[in-house]
Write a protein that holds these residues in place. Structure first.
Motif, mmCIF file in Angstrom:
data_model
loop_
_atom_site.group_PDB
_atom_site.id
_atom_site.type_symbol
_atom_site.label_atom_id
_atom_site.label_comp_id
_atom_site.label_asym_id
_atom_site.label_seq_id
_atom_site.Cartn_x
_atom_site.Cartn_y
_atom_site.Cartn_z
ATOM 1 N N UNK A 285 0.817 -1.221 0.000
ATOM 2 C CA UNK A 285 0.000 0.000 0.000
ATOM 3 C C UNK A 285 0.855 1.278 0.000
ATOM 4 N N UNK A 286 1.528 1.499 -1.117
ATOM 5 C CA UNK A 286 2.392 2.669 -1.281
ATOM 6 C C UNK A 286 1.644 3.689 -2.121
ATOM 7 N N UNK A 287 1.670 4.923 -1.663
ATOM 8 C CA UNK A 287 0.995 6.002 -2.362
ATOM 9 C C UNK A 287 2.021 7.049 -2.765
ATOM 10 N N UNK A 288 2.010 7.418 -4.034
ATOM 11 C CA UNK A 288 2.870 8.495 -4.516
ATOM 12 C C UNK A 288 2.087 9.797 -4.391
ATOM 13 N N UNK A 289 2.590 10.724 -3.591
ATOM 14 C CA UNK A 289 1.920 12.008 -3.398
ATOM 15 C C UNK A 289 2.817 13.122 -3.909
ATOM 16 N N UNK A 290 2.309 14.321 -3.904
ATOM 17 C CA UNK A 290 3.119 15.451 -4.336
ATOM 18 C C UNK A 290 4.280 15.731 -3.379
ATOM 19 N N UNK A 291 4.203 15.203 -2.151
ATOM 20 C CA UNK A 291 5.278 15.396 -1.175
ATOM 21 C C UNK A 291 6.268 14.238 -1.154
ATOM 22 N N UNK B 219 -9.731 19.962 9.884
ATOM 23 C CA UNK B 219 -9.264 18.664 10.363
ATOM 24 C C UNK B 219 -9.552 17.547 9.381
ATOM 25 N N UNK B 220 -9.595 17.900 8.099
ATOM 26 C CA UNK B 220 -9.932 16.965 7.037
ATOM 27 C C UNK B 220 -8.724 16.798 6.119
ATOM 28 N N UNK B 221 -8.506 15.583 5.654
ATOM 29 C CA UNK B 221 -7.437 15.311 4.694
ATOM 30 C C UNK B 221 -7.995 15.409 3.285
ATOM 31 N N UNK B 222 -7.299 16.144 2.447
ATOM 32 C CA UNK B 222 -7.623 16.274 1.026
ATOM 33 C C UNK B 222 -6.829 15.173 0.321
ATOM 34 N N UNK B 223 -7.518 14.075 0.001
ATOM 35 C CA UNK B 223 -6.829 12.890 -0.513
ATOM 36 C C UNK B 223 -6.404 13.017 -1.973
ATOM 37 N N UNK B 224 -7.282 13.579 -2.820
ATOM 38 C CA UNK B 224 -6.934 13.635 -4.233
ATOM 39 C C UNK B 224 -7.742 14.696 -4.956
ATOM 40 N N UNK B 225 -7.441 14.833 -6.233
ATOM 41 C CA UNK B 225 -8.219 15.688 -7.125
ATOM 42 C C UNK B 225 -8.555 14.835 -8.340
ATOM 43 N N UNK C 2 -9.286 11.577 -14.703
ATOM 44 C CA UNK C 2 -7.882 11.668 -14.286
ATOM 45 C C UNK C 2 -7.872 11.947 -12.794
ATOM 46 N N UNK C 3 -7.187 11.098 -12.040
ATOM 47 C CA UNK C 3 -7.098 11.246 -10.586
ATOM 48 C C UNK C 3 -5.643 11.432 -10.194
ATOM 49 N N UNK C 4 -5.391 12.406 -9.345
ATOM 50 C CA UNK C 4 -4.040 12.640 -8.828
ATOM 51 C C UNK C 4 -4.092 12.695 -7.305
ATOM 52 N N UNK C 5 -3.199 11.960 -6.690
ATOM 53 C CA UNK C 5 -3.123 11.932 -5.229
ATOM 54 C C UNK C 5 -2.580 13.261 -4.714
ATOM 55 N N UNK C 6 -3.137 13.743 -3.603
ATOM 56 C CA UNK C 6 -2.656 14.969 -2.970
ATOM 57 C C UNK C 6 -2.216 14.704 -1.528
ATOM 58 N N UNK C 7 -3.059 14.069 -0.738
ATOM 59 C CA UNK C 7 -2.766 13.717 0.653
ATOM 60 C C UNK C 7 -2.291 14.926 1.463
ATOM 61 N N UNK C 8 -3.116 15.955 1.497
ATOM 62 C CA UNK C 8 -2.827 17.173 2.258
ATOM 63 C C UNK C 8 -3.666 17.148 3.527
ATOM 64 N N UNK C 9 -2.987 17.194 4.686
ATOM 65 C CA UNK C 9 -3.700 17.089 5.964
ATOM 66 C C UNK C 9 -3.557 18.308 6.852
ATOM 67 N N UNK C 10 -2.637 19.212 6.507
ATOM 68 C CA UNK C 10 -2.410 20.381 7.352
ATOM 69 C C UNK C 10 -1.833 21.524 6.523
ATOM 70 N N UNK C 11 -1.674 22.678 7.167
ATOM 71 C CA UNK C 11 -1.193 23.859 6.460
ATOM 72 C C UNK C 11 0.210 23.673 5.873
ATOM 73 N N UNK C 12 1.064 22.932 6.547
ATOM 74 C CA UNK C 12 2.427 22.694 6.049
ATOM 75 C C UNK C 12 2.374 21.871 4.760
#
Length: 176
Positions: free
Chosen positions: A53-59, A97-103, A113-123
Protein backbone atom coordinates in the motif's frame (compact mmCIF):
# COMPACT_ATOMS: atom_id res chain seq x y z
CA UNK A 1 27.71 4.32 0.47
CA UNK A 2 27.27 0.87 -1.04
CA UNK A 3 24.80 0.56 -3.87
CA UNK A 4 21.78 -1.51 -2.82
CA UNK A 5 20.70 -4.06 -5.40
CA UNK A 6 17.29 -5.32 -6.51
CA UNK A 7 15.29 -7.12 -3.87
CA UNK A 8 17.53 -5.95 -1.01
CA UNK A 9 16.94 -2.35 -2.08
CA UNK A 10 13.17 -2.82 -2.35
CA UNK A 11 13.07 -4.41 1.12
CA UNK A 12 15.10 -1.49 2.51
CA UNK A 13 12.75 1.00 0.80
CA UNK A 14 9.72 -0.73 2.33
CA UNK A 15 11.30 -0.57 5.78
CA UNK A 16 12.08 3.14 5.36
CA UNK A 17 8.55 3.94 4.21
CA UNK A 18 6.90 1.86 6.95
CA UNK A 19 8.93 3.62 9.65
CA UNK A 20 8.66 7.15 8.25
CA UNK A 21 6.59 9.82 9.99
CA UNK A 22 5.70 11.42 6.67
CA UNK A 23 6.34 11.26 2.94
CA UNK A 24 9.83 10.54 1.59
CA UNK A 25 10.78 11.97 -1.78
CA UNK A 26 12.04 9.77 -4.58
CA UNK A 27 15.22 11.86 -4.61
CA UNK A 28 15.87 11.14 -0.92
CA UNK A 29 15.21 7.42 -1.43
CA UNK A 30 17.56 7.44 -4.44
CA UNK A 31 20.34 9.10 -2.40
CA UNK A 32 19.83 6.62 0.44
CA UNK A 33 20.03 3.66 -1.97
CA UNK A 34 22.79 5.15 -4.15
CA UNK A 35 20.71 4.73 -7.31
CA UNK A 36 18.90 7.07 -9.70
CA UNK A 37 15.46 8.48 -9.03
CA UNK A 38 14.16 6.50 -12.04
CA UNK A 39 15.28 3.25 -10.37
CA UNK A 40 13.24 4.29 -7.31
CA UNK A 41 10.18 4.99 -9.49
CA UNK A 42 10.55 1.51 -11.00
CA UNK A 43 10.98 -0.04 -7.53
CA UNK A 44 7.86 1.71 -6.24
CA UNK A 45 5.88 0.43 -9.23
CA UNK A 46 7.14 -3.12 -8.60
CA UNK A 47 6.19 -2.87 -4.92
CA UNK A 48 2.75 -1.49 -5.77
CA UNK A 49 2.27 -4.36 -8.25
CA UNK A 50 2.82 -6.70 -5.27
CA UNK A 51 -0.06 -4.93 -3.51
CA UNK A 52 2.13 -3.00 -1.09
CA UNK A 53 0.00 0.00 0.00
CA UNK A 54 2.39 2.67 -1.28
CA UNK A 55 1.00 6.00 -2.36
CA UNK A 56 2.87 8.49 -4.52
CA UNK A 57 1.92 12.01 -3.40
CA UNK A 58 3.12 15.45 -4.34
CA UNK A 59 5.28 15.40 -1.17
CA UNK A 60 6.79 11.96 -1.78
CA UNK A 61 6.02 8.30 -1.16
CA UNK A 62 3.89 7.13 1.76
CA UNK A 63 3.27 3.64 3.09
CA UNK A 64 -0.38 3.50 4.11
CA UNK A 65 -0.54 1.78 7.49
CA UNK A 66 -4.12 0.70 7.92
CA UNK A 67 -4.92 1.04 11.61
CA UNK A 68 -7.76 -1.38 12.13
CA UNK A 69 -8.90 0.47 15.27
CA UNK A 70 -9.40 3.84 13.56
CA UNK A 71 -12.41 4.40 11.33
CA UNK A 72 -12.12 7.13 8.73
CA UNK A 73 -15.03 8.57 6.81
CA UNK A 74 -14.67 9.59 3.20
CA UNK A 75 -16.74 11.80 0.97
CA UNK A 76 -16.47 12.86 -2.66
CA UNK A 77 -17.24 16.53 -3.25
CA UNK A 78 -17.53 18.63 -6.41
CA UNK A 79 -15.80 22.01 -6.38
CA UNK A 80 -15.32 24.93 -8.71
CA UNK A 81 -13.03 27.93 -8.31
CA UNK A 82 -10.29 29.87 -10.03
CA UNK A 83 -6.59 29.01 -9.78
CA UNK A 84 -6.18 32.03 -7.49
CA UNK A 85 -8.67 30.49 -5.06
CA UNK A 86 -7.00 27.05 -4.93
CA UNK A 87 -4.90 27.85 -1.86
CA UNK A 88 -7.94 29.11 0.05
CA UNK A 89 -9.91 25.98 -0.90
CA UNK A 90 -7.13 23.66 0.30
CA UNK A 91 -6.60 25.58 3.54
CA UNK A 92 -10.34 25.64 4.21
CA UNK A 93 -10.43 21.85 3.98
CA UNK A 94 -7.37 21.08 6.11
CA UNK A 95 -8.30 23.70 8.72
CA UNK A 96 -11.44 21.63 9.39
CA UNK A 97 -9.26 18.66 10.36
CA UNK A 98 -9.93 16.97 7.04
CA UNK A 99 -7.44 15.31 4.69
CA UNK A 100 -7.62 16.27 1.03
CA UNK A 101 -6.83 12.89 -0.51
CA UNK A 102 -6.93 13.63 -4.23
CA UNK A 103 -8.22 15.69 -7.13
CA UNK A 104 -10.26 14.22 -9.98
CA UNK A 105 -11.10 15.86 -13.32
CA UNK A 106 -13.06 14.56 -16.29
CA UNK A 107 -10.95 14.88 -19.45
CA UNK A 108 -12.68 14.73 -22.87
CA UNK A 109 -10.07 12.30 -24.26
CA UNK A 110 -8.59 10.45 -21.28
CA UNK A 111 -11.74 10.24 -19.19
CA UNK A 112 -11.32 10.50 -15.44
CA UNK A 113 -7.88 11.67 -14.29
CA UNK A 114 -7.10 11.25 -10.59
CA UNK A 115 -4.04 12.64 -8.83
CA UNK A 116 -3.12 11.93 -5.23
CA UNK A 117 -2.66 14.97 -2.97
CA UNK A 118 -2.77 13.72 0.65
CA UNK A 119 -2.83 17.17 2.26
CA UNK A 120 -3.70 17.09 5.96
CA UNK A 121 -2.41 20.38 7.35
CA UNK A 122 -1.19 23.86 6.46
CA UNK A 123 2.43 22.69 6.05
CA UNK A 124 1.33 20.07 3.50
CA UNK A 125 -0.58 22.76 1.57
CA UNK A 126 2.41 25.11 1.71
CA UNK A 127 4.73 22.39 0.37
CA UNK A 128 2.26 21.51 -2.38
CA UNK A 129 1.91 25.14 -3.47
CA UNK A 130 5.69 25.59 -3.43
CA UNK A 131 6.08 22.62 -5.80
CA UNK A 132 3.36 24.00 -8.09
CA UNK A 133 5.15 27.36 -8.17
CA UNK A 134 8.67 25.93 -8.59
CA UNK A 135 7.60 23.71 -11.49
CA UNK A 136 5.22 26.30 -12.97
CA UNK A 137 2.65 23.50 -13.19
CA UNK A 138 -1.02 24.12 -13.83
CA UNK A 139 -3.73 22.75 -11.57
CA UNK A 140 -5.62 19.83 -13.12
CA UNK A 141 -8.79 21.89 -12.77
CA UNK A 142 -7.41 24.14 -15.52
CA UNK A 143 -8.48 21.35 -17.89
CA UNK A 144 -12.11 21.73 -16.81
CA UNK A 145 -12.51 25.49 -16.30
CA UNK A 146 -12.13 25.08 -12.54
CA UNK A 147 -14.55 22.19 -11.98
CA UNK A 148 -13.08 19.20 -10.14
CA UNK A 149 -13.80 16.58 -7.51
CA UNK A 150 -11.98 15.81 -4.30
CA UNK A 151 -12.10 12.79 -2.06
CA UNK A 152 -11.84 14.08 1.49
CA UNK A 153 -11.31 12.01 4.62
CA UNK A 154 -11.68 12.58 8.36
CA UNK A 155 -12.07 10.59 11.58
CA UNK A 156 -15.61 11.99 12.07
CA UNK A 157 -18.57 12.82 9.83
CA UNK A 158 -18.83 16.17 11.64
CA UNK A 159 -15.46 17.30 10.29
CA UNK A 160 -16.55 16.41 6.76
CA UNK A 161 -19.81 18.31 7.32
CA UNK A 162 -17.87 21.34 8.57
CA UNK A 163 -15.55 21.30 5.55
CA UNK A 164 -18.54 21.15 3.20
CA UNK A 165 -20.28 23.97 5.08
CA UNK A 166 -17.19 26.20 4.86
CA UNK A 167 -16.67 25.44 1.16
CA UNK A 168 -20.36 26.13 0.48
CA UNK A 169 -20.15 29.51 2.26
CA UNK A 170 -17.17 30.47 0.09
CA UNK A 171 -18.97 29.42 -3.09
CA UNK A 172 -16.51 26.61 -3.91
CA UNK A 173 -18.96 23.72 -3.59
CA UNK A 174 -21.08 22.60 -6.55
CA UNK A 175 -24.35 21.09 -5.50
CA UNK A 176 -26.94 19.28 -7.59
Amino acid sequence: MKKLLGEDRRNELLTLLKNANGPITGTDLAKHSNVSRQVIVNDMNLLKARNEPILATSQGYIYINKDENVMYFERKIVCIHTANQAEDEMLTIVDCGVTLKNVIVEHPVYGEITASMMLSNRKDVENFLTRVQETQASYLSALTNGTHLHVISAPTEERLDLAEKMLREKGYLVEG
